[in-house]
Design an enzyme around this catalytic site. Structure first.
Site, mmCIF file in Angstrom:
data_model
loop_
_atom_site.group_PDB
_atom_site.id
_atom_site.type_symbol
_atom_site.label_atom_id
_atom_site.label_comp_id
_atom_site.label_asym_id
_atom_site.label_seq_id
_atom_site.Cartn_x
_atom_site.Cartn_y
_atom_site.Cartn_z
ATOM 1 N N LYS A 1 10.045 12.396 -28.227
ATOM 2 C CA LYS A 1 10.775 12.211 -29.474
ATOM 3 C C LYS A 1 9.871 12.271 -30.680
ATOM 4 C CE LYS A 1 13.618 10.279 -26.331
ATOM 5 N NZ LYS A 1 13.249 10.221 -24.897
ATOM 6 N N TRP B 1 17.973 1.761 -20.318
ATOM 7 C CA TRP B 1 18.102 3.200 -20.157
ATOM 8 C C TRP B 1 18.574 3.492 -18.730
ATOM 9 C CZ3 TRP B 1 13.759 6.768 -18.349
ATOM 10 C CH2 TRP B 1 14.162 8.110 -18.430
ATOM 11 N N ASP C 1 7.829 0.356 -21.942
ATOM 12 C CA ASP C 1 8.328 1.711 -22.068
ATOM 13 C C ASP C 1 8.217 2.039 -23.557
ATOM 14 O OD1 ASP C 1 11.318 3.491 -20.929
ATOM 15 O OD2 ASP C 1 9.600 4.133 -22.126
#
Lengths: 467, 387
Positions: free
Chosen positions: B233, B116, B197
């Site tokens: 999300k 990311w 993560d």
């Protein structure tokens, strides 16, 4: 290890000093648990951590000192005495000493729910409507700096977050520049600049002899600072003293800052909350804007809109050109992105909705006047009680001259300890009380406590010592 | 990519570069469970807006930890876990990074190649030097497992390694459970400190428990790790910035000290975290009806993404697009690394008004049945007309 934990506990105590009694307490405790005397936690004996426990890579970590101001609230909660009074944290309380959610805030939230707003990411700089609104509230809608697009505004995590963004910008682009902060100032200012690795020093501010402003000292220290230093100023309702410069003094402060080419850095956490008027409380900031100076302003809506937990504020950088403002804004965004990507939407929407609707905006102004009014009334009542009960002739008028949520009582640490130990009045050890936590009903009790502590508490020193 | 797409006035413009879920109608989605939770919160007159403690909402912290570690987590039972509310995944990573920069011996951190975009920024700002372990294999459009194990095996002892718990961003390529076990062995044998993560739990497979297996495998071996969790999300709470940092230690005593030091990082950054998102998550997680409704909606989102993957793969095959496009259905989560190069990506933007990242990443979550054929046409054209 011993020195480190003492040093870090001193840092976190902010403006408080360590009196000899406190130091002895430290010495006793340090030998045993190696941890801070304020801690209530048990000491774990090494012997009981035997075979089953794997070695941790964090083994060498020491216990950090607890937050001093939150520690006051913890102690208050643990106190079972009926007469107890919490004058520690700077959060507004009603006359019934309850937290207060503004009616206009509830209205705005209901409106947001009805509308079914989505929860998409905000841009890194935050909600556009909020950024526009917040700059206009500060400078006045239609102000030249806004019309000419000379202000870089980005939404920040209340006052603290906004200060931190600015501190990071200073560290990156003003290498070696120092920030001057008032002595005393809000305890977290030093932490923010330390963590951002920005050097700071203090300018004289509070005069314990007058329980007022050491104006000469302030001007002298600002003058002496190396050219191009940042001067941290409280826009109104100075925390922790409640002592603000007069309008004439503000003019002189602006003069000396301009003379030395310093950069003013305002912390505006109480706009509207000090006098009750948004415009009046912005006078100091607007004075500087009139001068055409470049400066920083951190804003918070924690107190004036009661949005403490929503973490909503902004950092504004007034630049000399629209081009500079665009560049500054882009760099502030670069600092925010690796910190939290983009800011939380809820508080920003509340502010934008309240200010964006004329009826709600007026309602807000009325509620804010009510809150500021209650504090002024309680201030007056406290003063009246002190004057009627204290026969020593001591001049308590400094209480009326101070403004905002807090009052510096002039009590030293021993006297403040007496307030807590004997009277169950919880306050910070620098003598600060939060009037926002005081009810009319409790004024007489508080006056008794203050008078007793002032006259009778054991005094080691009359003024705090430097260690 | 954002500015280019913003200035495109074409009516068929399609933006597949973002990281938020879109409904079949191409609109942002607020979950029903979230709306219900918000209504419940608004109706509760006992609530106030007082400052949260430095570590956030206590109930939120406990429930979040349970969500990733499991209800029966022995680490939690043994009080070896500290969880603090943070500003979504980014905030959790940053607080963890600042903490590690102060207290970990090694100042080097390994992230996957690619990873990311914000990972390197976050860690280098905290004072780490960022290195990469091999991860994506452009030849197979899958995992370079051998390269990954080699690079982790060569990392200096005590270094920190960022592992994405599931639904790898940007590639969509996840190790299998068997591969995870081998990764775990290498990580533990080299005393590397894993920093997970965890931004897509429940969003990858559609099942919260399955998506937690990799993390739990590490925690169950009794070793230490950090976990950054995000509800952006899986609960659609993007703008509320709600997440948590969990640190699993080897003893209760260490955990107390670690927690106290974490608070010292938080205070000068933003004092305490925002309440709204935390309250929503807590309301949903602790109410079993709401929780169940949420899991159904979550599965719905994941299933829609599976369906889009399938449709895109079929559409490409139907057009006889050269190459093997099975990676589209092998990859998992919101994103797919299409394998398109920058030239092809720019071509697609110009000719087909479809915007994706220059590294070829598309957000499958941004596709709908109506737009799949548009994308298939675009990819087909790009691949046949330019290398």
């Amino acid at each position: 290890l011993v020195i480190d934990s003492m040093a870090s506990s001193m840092l976190s105590l902010g403006s408080t000093s360590l009196l000899p009694r406190e130091i002895n307490k430290d010495k006793l405790k340090l030998g045993t648990s190696g941890s801070n005397p304020f801690l209530k936690a048990k000491c774990f004996s090494r012997v009981t951590m035997s075979v089953a426990v794997k070695p941790s890579r964090f083994e060498g970590i020491t216990m950090a000192p607890p937050d001093p101001i939150l520690g006051v609230s913890e102690a208050f909660k643990a106190d079972t005495n009926e007469l107890k009074l919490n004058l520690g944290v700077g959060a507004y309380r009603t006359e019934e000493l309850q937290p207060y959610v503004l009616n206009v805030v509830k209205k705005a939230e209901n409106l947001m729910l009805e509308r079914g707003d989505n929860k998409e990411y905000l841009p890194i700089e935050g909600l556009a409507a909020f950024n526009k609104t917040t700059a206009e509230l500060l400078f006045g809608a239609g102000h030249p700096v806004i019309k000419e697009q000379k202000v870089a505004t980005i939404q920040g995590l209340s006052g603290t977050g906004s200060l931190r963004l600015a501190a990071a910008l200073i560290e990156r682009y003003f290498a070696g520049a120092k920030v001057l902060i008032s002595a005393p100032t809000w305890g977290n200012h030093k932490n923010i600049f330390n963590d951002a690795k920005v050097p700071w020093s203090e300018y004289r501010y509070y005069d314990p002899k007058t329980i007022g402003l050491d104006f000469e000292g302030m001007i002298a220290d600002i003058k002496e600072a190396p050219e191009g230093s940042f001067i941290l100023l409280h826009g109104c309702a100075h925390n922790p003293t409640g002592i603000d410069p007069t309008p004439e003094q503000w003019v002189k402060i602006a003069d000396v800052i301009q003379e030395k080419n310093h950069i003013p850095f305002f912390d505006v956490a109480y706009q509207g909350f000090a006098s009750g008027s948004l415009d009046e409380d912005a006078a100091s900031v607007r004075l500087f804007a009139e001068r055409g100076m470049e400066f920083f302003v951190a804003q918070s809506y924690s107190k004036n809109l009661g949005l403490y937990a929503e973490r909503i504020g902004a950092i504004n950088v007034v630049c000399s050109s629209a081009d500079a403002a665009t560049r500054v804004k882009s760099q502030l965004k670069r600092i925010a992105r690796p910190m939290y990507s983009n800011p939380p939407v809820h508080g920003a929407r509340i502010v934008a909705n309240v200010v964006g609707d004329a009826a709600m905006f007026n309602e807000w102004k009325a509620e804010m006047e009510m809150m500021a009014g209650r504090i002024k009334t309680v201030r007056q009542q406290l003063y009246d009680s002190l004057v009627s009960k204290d026969k020593s002739g001591k001049d308590w008028s400094f209480i009326l001259k101070q403004i905002g949520m807090f009052s510096f009582t002039g009590l030293n640490k021993a006297q403040s300890d007496n307030m807590t130990d004997k009277w169950h009045v919880y306050m910070t050890k620098d003598g600060r009380i939060s009037l926002a936590g005081l009810s009319m009903a409790k004024c007489e009790y508080l006056a008794d406590a203050i008078i007793d502590s002032y006259h009778n508490a054991l005094l080691y020193w009359e003024t705090p010592i430097e260690l | 990519v954002y500015f280019a797409s913003r200035d495109d006035l074409s009516p068929v413009k399609l933006n597949l570069s973002g990281g938020s879920y879109r409904s079949e109608e191409g609109k942002p989605l607020v979950l029903q469970a979230v709306r219900r939770a918000e209504q419940q919160l608004a109706n509760d007159m006992s609530r106030d807006k007082e400052y949260l403690p430095l570590d956030g909402l206590a109930e939120f912290n406990k429930l979040s930890a349970k969500l990733i570690l499991g209800d029966d987590s022995s680490a939690m039972k043994e009080n070896r876990v500290v969880t603090i509310q943070c500003l979504s995944g980014t905030g959790s990573l940053r607080i963890g990074a600042e903490f590690l920069a102060k207290h970990n011996q090694e100042r080097v951190i390994f992230v996957s190649n690619p990873t990311w975009g914000n990972h390197p920024n976050i860690f280098s700002l905290a004072g780490f030097s960022v290195e990469y372990y091999r991860y994506y294999d452009p030849k197979t459009r899958g995992l370079d497992f051998k390269g990954m194990l080699e690079d982790l095996g060569a990392a200096p002892s005590g270094a920190i390694v960022v592992l994405q718990a599931c639904a790898h961003n940007p590639t969509g390529v996840d190790p299998t459970l068997k591969q995870w076990e081998q990764i775990r062995q290498v990580v533990r044998s080299k005393s590397l400190l894993p920093f997970f993560d965890n931004a897509y739990q429940g969003f990858a497979s559609g099942d919260l428990e399955s998506d937690a297996q990799a993390v739990r495998m590490f925690v169950n071996d009794g070793g230490e790790c950090l976990i950054a969790q995000s509800f952006a999300k899986n609960m659609g709470l993007y703008g509320e910035r709600i997440g948590a940092l969990t640190i699993v230690c080897t003893s209760e005593d260490v955990v107390r000290k670690v927690k106290s030091q974490l608070l010292l990082v938080v205070r000068p950054m933003y004092l305490s975290p925002p309440i709204h998102g935390a309250s929503i998550v807590t309301t949903i997680l602790k109410n079993s009806n709401m929780y169940n409704d949420w899991t159904v909606e979550l599965k719905g989102m994941a299933n829609r993404i599976f369906s889009m993957r399938k449709q895109l793969n079929e559409a490409l095959q139907a057009r006889g697009t050269p190459g093997d496009w099975s990676h589209i259905i092998k990859q998992i989560g919101m994103f797919s690394f299409t394998g398109l190069n920058e030239k092809q990506v720019r071509f697609i933007a110009k000719e087909y008004h479809i915007y994706m990242n220059y590294d070829g990443r598309v957000s499958i979550a941004g596709l709908s049945s109506k737009t799949v054929s548009q994308l298939a046409d675009a990819i087909n054209a790009a691949v046949t007309r330019m290398a």
